[in-house]
Enzyme design. Structure first.
Site, PDB file in Angstrom:
ATOM      1  N   CYS A 115       0.827  -1.207   0.000  1.00 32.83           N
ATOM      2  CA  CYS A 115       0.000   0.000   0.000  1.00 32.83           C
ATOM      3  C   CYS A 115       0.864   1.261   0.000  1.00 32.83           C
ATOM      4  O   CYS A 115       1.464   1.591  -1.019  1.00 32.83           O
ATOM      5  CB  CYS A 115      -0.994  -0.031   1.157  1.00 32.83           C
ATOM      6  SG  CYS A 115      -2.365   1.147   0.934  1.00 32.83           S
ATOM      7  N   HIS A 217      -3.646  -5.028   0.535  1.00 36.59           N
ATOM      8  CA  HIS A 217      -3.153  -5.437   1.852  1.00 36.59           C
ATOM      9  C   HIS A 217      -3.156  -6.965   1.980  1.00 36.59           C
ATOM     10  O   HIS A 217      -4.101  -7.547   2.528  1.00 36.59           O
ATOM     11  CB  HIS A 217      -4.007  -4.806   2.956  1.00 36.59           C
ATOM     12  CG  HIS A 217      -3.731  -3.359   3.156  1.00 36.59           C
ATOM     13  ND1 HIS A 217      -2.784  -2.906   4.041  1.00 36.59           N
ATOM     14  CD2 HIS A 217      -4.240  -2.263   2.543  1.00 36.59           C
ATOM     15  CE1 HIS A 217      -2.736  -1.580   3.996  1.00 36.59           C
ATOM     16  NE2 HIS A 217      -3.602  -1.166   3.091  1.00 36.59           N
ATOM     17  N   GLU A 219      -1.572  -8.777   3.967  1.00 41.43           N
ATOM     18  CA  GLU A 219      -1.525  -9.216   5.369  1.00 41.43           C
ATOM     19  C   GLU A 219      -2.921  -9.462   5.932  1.00 41.43           C
ATOM     20  O   GLU A 219      -3.071 -10.171   6.942  1.00 41.43           O
ATOM     21  CB  GLU A 219      -0.777  -8.189   6.226  1.00 41.43           C
ATOM     22  CG  GLU A 219      -1.532  -6.923   6.585  1.00 41.43           C
ATOM     23  CD  GLU A 219      -1.619  -5.886   5.488  1.00 41.43           C
ATOM     24  OE1 GLU A 219      -2.216  -4.820   5.707  1.00 41.43           O
ATOM     25  OE2 GLU A 219      -1.085  -6.139   4.385  1.00 41.43           O
TER      26      GLU A 219
END
Length: 243
Positions: A115, A217, A219
């Protein structure tokens, strides 16, 4: 098998914990899990003085680097006036992460940008940003606000490293939380994924063993650690080459 050490950049913000309300370095745990569940050891890298000696000492202890999400990059870094929606700049973090990236590239240290990390990579290499995507695409589809991640489709370019990482999937669904995006792409970066509206969603740096950055993202997807696993694998190769 020796686990590679992966440096992960952090926030430095006012934070409340118990009776304390202080500036603190912190990072959502999901980033750490992304690294550790992929077989790496996560080491936090909070913003600090970005002098060459400090940067060299930090990177000497790392096998890979993750530049994480966070507040908007200072528009002055790419010669623009701030848009009304652009965050108050975090000058210390911008300088710290820029220095880490520049030095990581110079020493062929594998890195993953996430990001803001992708946006900073582009700016660091001479590119620019769209400061408020709704002005361009006419919607808030990439930033629902309130800490709620939006799911969006991303088309991955065939033949790219990213395509190989993701198992040659032509389209993937990703977790988005951004209101900015790449505009002018820096020299040396290759666009390897876009949204169905043309918004750049991934780039790769030419001429390095491993330099991948994504606008989304990864994660946040606990069931898909492929990007983290590929970074850890590249870090292990780097570590073994220097042994």
């Amino acid at each position: 098998m020796t686990k590679p050490i992966i440096g992960v950049t952090t926030y430095l913000e006012q934070a409340v914990s118990g009776v304390w309300d202080v500036r603190a370095a912190f990072l959502p745990e999901v980033y750490l899990k992304g690294v550790t569940e992929a077989g790496g050891v996560a080491v936090l890298l909070p913003p600090q003085e970005a002098d060459p000696e400090t940067i060299a000492r930090v990177l000497d202890g790392l096998d890979g680097l993750v530049v994480t999400g966070g507040k908007d990059v200072d528009p002055a870094r790419y010669g623009a006036a701030p848009h009304p929606t652009t965050d108050e700049p975090r000058l210390d973090r911008d300088a710290w992460e820029d220095a880490l990236l520049q030095s990581a590239i110079a020493r062929d240290l594998p890195f993953l940008g996430i990001c803001r990390g992708m946006q900073l990579l582009n700016v660091s290499l001479g590119g620019s940003l769209v400061q408020h995507l709704p002005d361009v695409i006419g919607s808030d589809r990439y930033n629902l606000g309130g800490g709620v991640f939006a799911e969006n489709p991303v088309d991955v370019h065939a033949g790219s490293r990213l395509s190989r990482i993701l198992g040659d999937e032509g389209r993937v669904m990703v977790q988005s939380y951004h209101h900015q995006a790449l505009d002018r792409v820096a020299e040396g970066l290759t666009v390897t994924a876009r949204g169905d509206d043309g918004v750049i969603q991934a780039v790769e740096l030419e001429g390095v063993p491993y330099g991948v950055a994504v606008q989304w993202h990864p994660e946040e997807d606990a069931h898909d650690r492929r990007l983290f696993a590929s970074l850890v694998d590249a870090a292990r190769v780097h570590m073994e080459a220097l042994a």
